[in-house]
Enzyme design. Structure first.
Site, PDB file in Angstrom:
ATOM      1  N   SER A  64       2.876  -4.129   1.190  1.00 20.37           N
ATOM      2  CA  SER A  64       3.012  -2.914   1.993  1.00 20.37           C
ATOM      3  C   SER A  64       4.429  -2.851   2.581  1.00 20.37           C
ATOM      4  O   SER A  64       5.401  -2.869   1.835  1.00 20.37           O
ATOM      5  CB  SER A  64       1.926  -2.878   3.070  1.00 20.37           C
ATOM      6  OG  SER A  64       1.850  -1.619   3.668  1.00 20.37           O
ATOM      7  N   ASP A  70      -5.037   3.861  -3.576  1.00 21.45           N
ATOM      8  CA  ASP A  70      -4.301   3.557  -2.345  1.00 21.45           C
ATOM      9  C   ASP A  70      -3.872   4.863  -1.693  1.00 21.45           C
ATOM     10  O   ASP A  70      -3.102   5.626  -2.271  1.00 21.45           O
ATOM     11  CB  ASP A  70      -3.082   2.695  -2.685  1.00 21.45           C
ATOM     12  CG  ASP A  70      -2.430   2.092  -1.452  1.00 21.45           C
ATOM     13  OD1 ASP A  70      -2.605   2.640  -0.349  1.00 21.45           O
ATOM     14  OD2 ASP A  70      -1.720   1.076  -1.603  1.00 21.45           O
ATOM     15  N   HIS A 114      -5.353  -0.308  -0.887  1.00 21.75           N
ATOM     16  CA  HIS A 114      -4.250  -0.972  -0.197  1.00 21.75           C
ATOM     17  C   HIS A 114      -4.601  -2.439   0.033  1.00 21.75           C
ATOM     18  O   HIS A 114      -4.660  -2.938   1.154  1.00 21.75           O
ATOM     19  CB  HIS A 114      -3.969  -0.263   1.129  1.00 21.75           C
ATOM     20  CG  HIS A 114      -2.587  -0.513   1.654  1.00 21.75           C
ATOM     21  ND1 HIS A 114      -1.453  -0.198   0.941  1.00 21.75           N
ATOM     22  CD2 HIS A 114      -2.149  -1.057   2.811  1.00 21.75           C
ATOM     23  CE1 HIS A 114      -0.382  -0.529   1.633  1.00 21.75           C
ATOM     24  NE2 HIS A 114      -0.783  -1.066   2.770  1.00 21.75           N
TER      25      HIS A 114
END
Length: 451
Positions: free
Chosen positions: A308, A403, A432
């Protein structure tokens, strides 16, 4: 009370106690979920050419019996631009079919669906399909002075001695490795903290080790030591970018981090020189300098990996610091930051999305508090796609299509700019997060690229 009565009473109490310990419910323990669902597309990999029609088949069973007559509610639209209202279709013999349509330009279509099953629970999922993703191109230009700007910023930071401050972490230290909290002075007014875990020379019978930097995901929550890499014979530094004291009690830490860090991704955006992320990007590069200053470093191998925001910082660090030899970002954020201005999903923090998506899907992080033109001018210096263009080291990248935090459109935009040797691992059904197999592939790839 007579002795005989006391003995009999004791035996009765003992019998009751034993009986109480042996009570068991007779309802059975299920070994499968009552409701089983799977969504499949008419192209097995979820990839389509422009103009091809995508169809989604949702299969559902309740206790092994195909769902029939239950309504499936769904929304279909461009990724992150779904309509406000649901459409619906009934399950027939365990299957519901949804037409996802097509796209005339490279990008992603999405379907958000849900249904209420006989067990009273609502089951939902998000499925995205790709249209010519290899042709997705970023909307962020590379400023003519991009490299010069960051070279100067790093050179200025390198004038500041790192001055590491160490604190022993006994609970994360054993006969195999030692862990310390380390605080690093990575810029004129910038400090970061982290947990440094180092294998013990006596445990592995070697004097030097590769080094690994792990930048953090978004936010300001606490980080914790990790022993995976140290057990494999690597020096491992997991960092936190805000200089929050990781050893504070949780309640004190939470109060402090909200006061210090809320909305940090928008701070100072009025100028490329004042944006909050400037010191963060350079600070991560300096963390690599610190690792390479350790006498226990093997002098050859420098790895950066994270997910991320940590995936974004992985690419950025590898592009900025010439010592990095391999990088492995997972679902990187901060890619293609102006996508929403062009009616296309951009990367986290989803800047400009506030104006362009329906009320139910507005992203707080996407608010921009300055004129759009000014924000765009700054963000092109911080967009991961421009660091991807600078990468020269082997890169392993992994991401999924379900995601809605870091859009696959934005990640493909960065991936397509990488000219260095690269390998991708795409798991369309992951969001995610990552499957264990993705990390296994990454680990093997890292071992194969060790010098």
């Amino acid at each position: 009370m007579s002795r005989t009565f006391r003995i009999m009473l004791g035996l009765c109490l003992t019998t009751l106690a034993v009986s109480a310990q042996t009570f068991q419910q007779e309802f059975g323990n299920p070994r499968k979920p009552f409701v089983e669902t799977v969504a499949t597309t008419n192209h097995a990999d979820g990839h389509y050419a422009l103009g091809q029609q995508a169809t989604l088949h949702i299969l559902a069973r309740e206790g092994g019996v195909p769902v029939h007559g239950t309504m499936l509610h769904y929304k279909v639209g461009k990724e992150m631009f779904l309509p406000e209202q649901f459409d619906s279709v009934a399950f027939c013999d365990g299957e519901a079919v949804v037409s996802m349509g097509t796209l005339p330009e490279p990008g992603f279509m999405a379907c958000q669906y849900e249904f209420r099953a006989a067990d009273g629970k609502t089951y939902k999922d998000l499925v995205k399909v790709a249209f010519s993703p290899e042709d997705i191109r970023t909307f962020s230009p590379m400023p003519s002075d991009f490299k010069a700007f960051w070279q100067k910023a790093l050179a200025e930071a390198r004038k500041q001695p790192i001055e590491p401050e160490y604190t022993d972490i006994p609970d994360a230290t054993n006969e195999q490795f030692v862990t310390k909290r380390v605080r690093l002075h990575v810029g004129k007014e910038k400090w970061i903290q982290g947990f440094l875990t180092m294998p013990k020379v006596s445990a592995l019978n070697t004097q030097t080790f590769p080094v690994v930097l792990c930048p953090p995901g978004a936010g300001s929550t606490k980080i914790y030591p990790s022993d995976f890499f140290p057990k494999q014979g690597y020096i491992y530094l997991k960092i936190e970018i805000h200089d929050n004291d990781q050893l504070l009690p949780d309640d004190v830490y939470d109060k402090m981090r909200h006061e210090r860090c809320d909305d940090y991704m928008r701070r100072g955006m009025a100028s490329k020189d004042t944006y909050y992320y400037k010191d963060v990007y350079v600070g991560c590069a300096r963390a690599v300098d610190f690792l390479c200053s350790l006498p226990e470093w093997d002098g050859k191998n420098v790895i950066v990996t994270g997910g991320s925001q940590g995936g974004a910082l992985t690419i950025i660090t590898a592009a900025l610091n010439e010592k990095v030899t391999a990088c492995a970002p997972f679902y990187p954020a901060l890619c293609d930051l102006t996508g929403f201005l062009h009616q296309r999903a951009g990367g986290w923090p989803k800047f400009f999305s506030w104006q362009y998506v329906d009320e139910s899907r507005r992203y707080k992080d996407g608010q921009v508090d300055i004129p759009e033109e000014q924000a765009v001018q700054t963000l092109q210096y911080y967009d991961v796609v421009n660091f991807a263009r600078m990468l020269e080291v082997p890169t392993f990248m992994s991401w999924g299509y379900s995601d809605d935090t870091c859009s696959p459109t934005s990640i493909w935009a960065a991936w397509n700019e990488i000219q260095a040797p690269k390998e991708k691992d795409i798991t369309p059904s992951s969001g995610h997060w990552r499957f264990p197999t993705s990390w296994s592939k990454c680990w093997q790839w890292l071992k194969n690229h060790e010098k």
